[in-house]
Write a protein that holds these residues in place. Structure first.
Motif, PDB file in Angstrom:
ATOM      1  N   ALA A 179       2.425  -4.557   4.608  1.00 18.16           N
ATOM      2  CA  ALA A 179       1.081  -4.767   4.141  1.00 18.16           C
ATOM      3  C   ALA A 179       0.516  -3.509   3.528  1.00 18.16           C
ATOM      4  CB  ALA A 179       0.202  -5.278   5.661  1.00 18.16           C
ATOM      5  N   CYS A 180       0.689  -2.180   3.997  1.00 15.60           N
ATOM      6  CA  CYS A 180       0.023  -1.108   3.257  1.00 15.60           C
ATOM      7  C   CYS A 180       0.569  -1.251   1.699  1.00 15.60           C
ATOM      8  CB  CYS A 180       0.560   0.167   3.975  1.00 15.60           C
ATOM      9  SG  CYS A 180       2.275   0.595   3.794  1.00 15.60           S
ATOM     10  N   THR A 181       1.786  -1.709   1.496  1.00 16.87           N
ATOM     11  CA  THR A 181       2.218  -1.439   0.007  1.00 16.87           C
ATOM     12  C   THR A 181       1.573  -2.890  -0.619  1.00 16.87           C
ATOM     13  OG1 THR A 181       4.265  -0.864   0.810  1.00 16.87           O
ATOM     14  CG2 THR A 181       4.294  -1.628  -1.462  1.00 16.87           C
ATOM     15  N   ASN A 182       1.471  -3.956   0.062  1.00 16.41           N
ATOM     16  CA  ASN A 182       0.674  -5.002  -0.690  1.00 16.41           C
ATOM     17  C   ASN A 182      -0.746  -4.694  -0.959  1.00 16.41           C
ATOM     18  OD1 ASN A 182       3.027  -6.779  -0.379  1.00 16.41           O
ATOM     19  ND2 ASN A 182       2.156  -7.740   1.507  1.00 16.41           N
ATOM     20  N   ARG A 183      -1.450  -3.698  -0.008  1.00 12.93           N
ATOM     21  CA  ARG A 183      -2.899  -3.437  -0.371  1.00 12.93           C
ATOM     22  C   ARG A 183      -2.555  -2.400  -1.890  1.00 12.93           C
ATOM     23  NH1 ARG A 183      -2.887  -2.574   5.053  1.00 12.93           N
ATOM     24  NH2 ARG A 183      -3.133  -0.329   4.969  1.00 12.93           N
ATOM     25  N   ALA A 184      -1.543  -1.685  -1.893  1.00  8.19           N
ATOM     26  CA  ALA A 184      -1.475  -0.802  -3.139  1.00  8.19           C
ATOM     27  C   ALA A 184      -1.329  -2.009  -4.216  1.00  8.19           C
ATOM     28  CB  ALA A 184      -0.352  -0.075  -2.988  1.00  8.19           C
ATOM     29  N   PHE A 185      -0.559  -2.958  -4.096  1.00 10.02           N
ATOM     30  CA  PHE A 185       0.101  -3.784  -5.240  1.00 10.02           C
ATOM     31  C   PHE A 185      -1.453  -4.402  -5.659  1.00 10.02           C
ATOM     32  CE2 PHE A 185       4.299  -4.890  -3.346  1.00 10.02           C
ATOM     33  CZ  PHE A 185       4.881  -3.588  -4.222  1.00 10.02           C
ATOM     34  N   LEU A 186      -2.368  -5.011  -4.654  1.00 12.76           N
ATOM     35  CA  LEU A 186      -3.769  -5.525  -5.021  1.00 12.76           C
ATOM     36  C   LEU A 186      -4.507  -4.583  -5.761  1.00 12.76           C
ATOM     37  CD1 LEU A 186      -4.799  -8.307  -2.236  1.00 12.76           C
ATOM     38  CD2 LEU A 186      -3.508  -8.623  -4.401  1.00 12.76           C
ATOM     39  N   ILE A 187      -4.682  -3.325  -5.257  1.00 13.02           N
ATOM     40  CA  ILE A 187      -5.533  -2.334  -5.799  1.00 13.02           C
ATOM     41  C   ILE A 187      -5.085  -1.993  -7.310  1.00 13.02           C
ATOM     42  CG2 ILE A 187      -6.572   0.083  -5.593  1.00 13.02           C
ATOM     43  CD1 ILE A 187      -6.548  -0.714  -2.475  1.00 13.02           C
ATOM     44  N   ALA A 188      -3.700  -1.939  -7.233  1.00  5.91           N
ATOM     45  CA  ALA A 188      -3.134  -1.686  -8.691  1.00  5.91           C
ATOM     46  C   ALA A 188      -3.756  -2.602  -9.799  1.00  5.91           C
ATOM     47  CB  ALA A 188      -1.480  -1.510  -8.400  1.00  5.91           C
ATOM     48  N   ALA A 189      -3.654  -3.941  -9.283  1.00  5.88           N
ATOM     49  CA  ALA A 189      -4.011  -5.135 -10.180  1.00  5.88           C
ATOM     50  C   ALA A 189      -5.222  -4.777 -10.519  1.00  5.88           C
ATOM     51  CB  ALA A 189      -3.754  -6.495  -9.441  1.00  5.88           C
ATOM     52  N   ALA A 190      -6.380  -4.496  -9.738  1.00  5.89           N
ATOM     53  CA  ALA A 190      -7.624  -4.331  -9.810  1.00  5.89           C
ATOM     54  C   ALA A 190      -7.894  -3.277 -10.692  1.00  5.89           C
ATOM     55  CB  ALA A 190      -8.388  -4.163  -8.561  1.00  5.89           C
ATOM     56  N   LEU A 191      -7.071  -2.180 -10.857  1.00  5.95           N
ATOM     57  CA  LEU A 191      -7.256  -1.017 -11.603  1.00  5.95           C
ATOM     58  C   LEU A 191      -6.368  -1.386 -13.101  1.00  5.95           C
ATOM     59  CD1 LEU A 191      -6.228   1.743  -8.914  1.00  5.95           C
ATOM     60  CD2 LEU A 191      -8.480   1.218 -10.029  1.00  5.95           C
ATOM     61  N   GLY A 192      -5.809  -2.393 -13.321  1.00  4.76           N
ATOM     62  CA  GLY A 192      -5.256  -2.684 -14.680  1.00  4.76           C
ATOM     63  C   GLY A 192      -4.068  -2.143 -14.819  1.00  4.76           C
ATOM     64  N   CYS A 193      -3.293  -1.785 -13.622  1.00  2.00           N
ATOM     65  CA  CYS A 193      -1.964  -0.765 -13.932  1.00  2.00           C
ATOM     66  C   CYS A 193      -0.805  -1.660 -14.157  1.00  2.00           C
ATOM     67  CB  CYS A 193      -1.787  -0.145 -12.413  1.00  2.00           C
ATOM     68  SG  CYS A 193      -3.022   0.960 -12.208  1.00  2.00           S
ATOM     69  N   ASP A 194       0.093  -1.253 -14.879  1.00  2.00           N
ATOM     70  CA  ASP A 194       1.157  -1.867 -15.442  1.00  2.00           C
ATOM     71  C   ASP A 194       2.465  -1.901 -14.258  1.00  2.00           C
ATOM     72  OD1 ASP A 194       0.193  -2.727 -17.882  1.00  2.00           O
ATOM     73  OD2 ASP A 194       0.581  -0.546 -18.662  1.00  2.00           O
ATOM     74  N   SER A 195       2.216  -0.890 -13.413  1.00  2.00           N
ATOM     75  CA  SER A 195       3.401  -0.557 -12.441  1.00  2.00           C
ATOM     76  C   SER A 195       2.949  -0.075 -11.317  1.00  2.00           C
ATOM     77  CB  SER A 195       4.661   0.101 -13.291  1.00  2.00           C
ATOM     78  OG  SER A 195       3.848   1.364 -13.548  1.00  2.00           O
ATOM     79  N   VAL A 196       3.631  -0.150 -10.183  1.00  2.00           N
ATOM     80  CA  VAL A 196       3.534   0.790  -9.187  1.00  2.00           C
ATOM     81  C   VAL A 196       4.430   1.538  -8.593  1.00  2.00           C
ATOM     82  CG1 VAL A 196       3.144   0.455  -6.412  1.00  2.00           C
ATOM     83  CG2 VAL A 196       1.652  -0.752  -7.940  1.00  2.00           C
ATOM     84  N   HIS A 197       4.318   2.977  -8.334  1.00  2.00           N
ATOM     85  CA  HIS A 197       5.443   3.900  -7.857  1.00  2.00           C
ATOM     86  C   HIS A 197       5.295   4.459  -6.524  1.00  2.00           C
ATOM     87  CE1 HIS A 197       6.062   4.120 -12.500  1.00  2.00           C
ATOM     88  NE2 HIS A 197       5.155   3.539 -12.423  1.00  2.00           N
ATOM     89  N   ARG A 198       6.009   4.113  -5.452  1.00  2.00           N
ATOM     90  CA  ARG A 198       5.663   4.373  -4.061  1.00  2.00           C
ATOM     91  C   ARG A 198       6.261   5.766  -3.647  1.00  2.00           C
ATOM     92  NH1 ARG A 198       6.063   0.988   1.596  1.00  2.00           N
ATOM     93  NH2 ARG A 198       7.360   2.928   2.117  1.00  2.00           N
ATOM     94  N   ARG A 199       5.705   6.409  -2.994  1.00  4.71           N
ATOM     95  CA  ARG A 199       6.100   7.551  -1.992  1.00  4.71           C
ATOM     96  C   ARG A 199       5.659   7.530  -0.820  1.00  4.71           C
ATOM     97  NH1 ARG A 199       8.377   6.990  -6.608  1.00  4.71           N
ATOM     98  NH2 ARG A 199       7.997   8.380  -8.120  1.00  4.71           N
ATOM     99  N   ASP A 200       6.447   8.186   0.172  1.00  4.08           N
ATOM    100  CA  ASP A 200       6.056   8.106   1.606  1.00  4.08           C
ATOM    101  C   ASP A 200       5.424   9.465   2.089  1.00  4.08           C
ATOM    102  OD1 ASP A 200       6.723   5.506   1.850  1.00  4.08           O
ATOM    103  OD2 ASP A 200       8.580   5.928   3.076  1.00  4.08           O
ATOM    104  N   SER A 201       4.847   9.518   3.206  1.00  5.19           N
ATOM    105  CA  SER A 201       4.200  10.869   3.710  1.00  5.19           C
ATOM    106  C   SER A 201       5.168  11.593   4.520  1.00  5.19           C
ATOM    107  CB  SER A 201       2.925  10.203   4.557  1.00  5.19           C
ATOM    108  OG  SER A 201       3.443   9.520   5.596  1.00  5.19           O
ATOM    109  N   ASP A 202       6.171  11.209   4.808  1.00  3.11           N
ATOM    110  CA  ASP A 202       7.241  11.807   5.762  1.00  3.11           C
ATOM    111  C   ASP A 202       8.504  12.392   4.673  1.00  3.11           C
ATOM    112  OD1 ASP A 202       8.186   9.379   5.419  1.00  3.11           O
ATOM    113  OD2 ASP A 202       8.719   9.210   7.548  1.00  3.11           O
ATOM    114  N   SER A 203       7.993  12.525   3.535  1.00  2.03           N
ATOM    115  CA  SER A 203       8.853  13.088   2.395  1.00  2.03           C
ATOM    116  C   SER A 203       8.708  14.095   1.283  1.00  2.03           C
ATOM    117  CB  SER A 203       9.657  11.792   1.795  1.00  2.03           C
ATOM    118  OG  SER A 203       8.770  11.303   0.999  1.00  2.03           O
ATOM    119  N   THR A 204       9.495  14.923   0.733  1.00  8.15           N
ATOM    120  CA  THR A 204       9.055  15.663  -0.204  1.00  8.15           C
ATOM    121  C   THR A 204       9.930  15.830  -1.282  1.00  8.15           C
ATOM    122  OG1 THR A 204       8.458  18.052  -0.586  1.00  8.15           O
ATOM    123  CG2 THR A 204      10.425  17.624   0.817  1.00  8.15           C
TER     124      THR A 204
END
Length: 446
Positions: free
Chosen positions: A107-132
């Motif tokens: 669900a958290c990534t789905n929200r990113a997908f919808l917001i990316a669509a709203a922002l007019g983005c061509d792609s989504v690049h995901r990272r996690d908070s427990d990584s570096t």
């Protein structure tokens, strides 16, 4: 100018990660001339959210990097307007599937997908908070470097920018829709202690995510490679392969998708279930769409919360629900593998109706296999003793409800898939600047 969404969903303190991902956004904008929407979806508590906001405000980002730091209130407001505009059935259920009370990686990534669509983005690049990120010779190793080099190009054009190609020429006209890598460091699933306590129990538990009909040898091979990512070897130089990317070789902390994929099919929105965000990797692979596998592996580590008794219990529940979900996903994956290129249309778009149909069909699977999974978990955890045995008591009390939840989760996935394209269209039409929607923090260019 090409616009991308670099996103970091979080529900925990991760100021250092936010700063590091911000540097990756700068790298993308400066090296590739793109506009980067850095999207931080923050479900953490008020104090932690404030700390994160201070990091965002204190950074001076590169030109063409715009930061959107959204709490759950802003996300919920956006979703309500999108759902209302879309006209989909069961709007309150849709809101629950998009922003549930429990933890949901899908669900958290789905929200990113919808917001990316709203922002007019061509792609989504995901990272996690427990990584570096890894570092080589003082330079940070950013995965976005490979992602932007190939994503969206045809396989024919992308071939010149990778180290090797293992793709049949018949796929040359298709777009590269996924670029990703894996991780080094600690196991992606926190079960290392189990392997130390009892290797046989570890095998019995990990093999529960295999299809029941697999041979003992196949299960042993799965156990040996599961959750280990790329091991522990440090990065020493770039290598990238144009291929049909094996889902076992990539991780959601190090992934990017073209909008042609995520704007057509969402991720399963199951709550308290690890692995619920990996579905699109399988869809891309089985649908014969090209991808690039590179070796800029993220560094995975465990947060202190996992070491607490409460964190342990919560994580073991998510692991259990993952095993139960595999009754349905193994069914879907088998049929997607058989369907192959029929999962995409003549324009190389994935077909959401095919995915929804398979999800609905899988929901009718016999639960007896999952009853056996719970029996194996009960026996294995009691053999380990201590807090594992305490968790076995929790499973004994909740077993029937967990069986119901696993089936309901796959039915929800089918429902969301059927509603997904109207939601995406509504997101595009609304954008992120309407009344009641925060556009986060946009720092001046440096």
């Amino acid at each position: 100018m090409r616009r991308i969404c670099l996103t970091l969903p979080t529900n925990r303190a991760c100021a250092a990660t936010i700063a590091a991902v911000g540097e990756e956004a700068d790298h993308a904008a400066e090296r590739f001339g793109v506009e980067v929407r850095l999207l931080i979806l923050d479900s953490s508590g008020e104090r932690t959210f404030t700390e994160h906001a201070e990091v965002v405000r204190g950074a001076r980002r590169a030109p063409n990097v715009i930061v959107h730091h959204l709490g759950e209130a802003e996300q919920r407001d956006f979703l309500r307007r999108v759902i209302r505009r879309s006209g989909v059935l069961k709007p309150e259920l849709m809101l629950d599937l998009m922003l549930p009370a429990g933890v949901s990686y899908g669900a958290c990534t789905n929200r990113a997908f919808l917001i990316a669509a709203a922002l007019g983005c061509d792609s989504v690049h995901r990272r996690d908070s427990d990584s570096t990120y890894q570092v080589l010779n003082g330079e940070t190793v950013f995965p976005v470097h490979h992602e932007l080099a190939s994503l969206g190009r045809t396989a024919a054009d992308a071939a010149s920018g990778v180290s090797e190609t293992v793709l049949d020429p018949v796929h040359a006209p298709k777009p590269v829709v996924m670029v990703g890598s894996s991780f080094v460091g600690e196991l992606s699933v926190d079960i290392g202690e189990m392997a130390v306590l009892d290797r046989d129990v570890y095998h019995d538990v990990v093999s529960l995510w295999a299809p029941r009909h697999w041979s003992d040898e196949q299960k042993r091979e799965l156990v040996d490679e599961s959750f280990r990512g790329a091991g522990t070897a440090p990065f020493t130089g770039d290598h990238s392969t144009l291929t049909h990317v094996d889902p076992m070789r990539v991780d959601m902390c190090n992934i990017s998708f073209l909008n042609e994929v995520y704007e057509r099919v969402p991720l399963p929105p199951a709550t308290d279930t690890i692995g619920s965000d990996y579905f699109l990797m399988h869809l891309v692979h089985d649908g014969t769409l090209p991808g690039v596998l590179h070796n800029r592996n993220i560094v995975n580590y465990y947060t202190p919360e996992r070491r607490t008794d409460a964190g342990f219990m919560a994580y073991q529940l998510r692991l259990t629900k993952f095993f139960l979900s595999m009754l349905y996903f193994n069914f879907i994956y088998d049929r997607m593998a058989a369907a192959g290129a029929s999962l995409i249309d003549d324009a190389f778009h994935v077909r959401p109706e095919a995915v929804a149909e398979l999800a609905r069909e899988s929901a009718g699977a016999d639960r007896e296999e999952n009853v056996q999974r719970l029996d194996v978990l009960d026996r294995s955890y009691r053999r380990l003793g201590g807090r594992y045995a305490e968790f076995a008591d929790v499973l004994a009390d909740r077993g029937e409800r967990l069986l119901e939840e696993a089936q309901a989760d796959i039915e929800d996935f089918a429902l969301l898939t059927e509603a997904w394209q109207p939601l995406v269209r509504a997101s595009r039409s609304i954008g992120m600047n309407g009344p009641g929607t925060s556009t986060g923090v946009h720092r001046p260019s440096r």
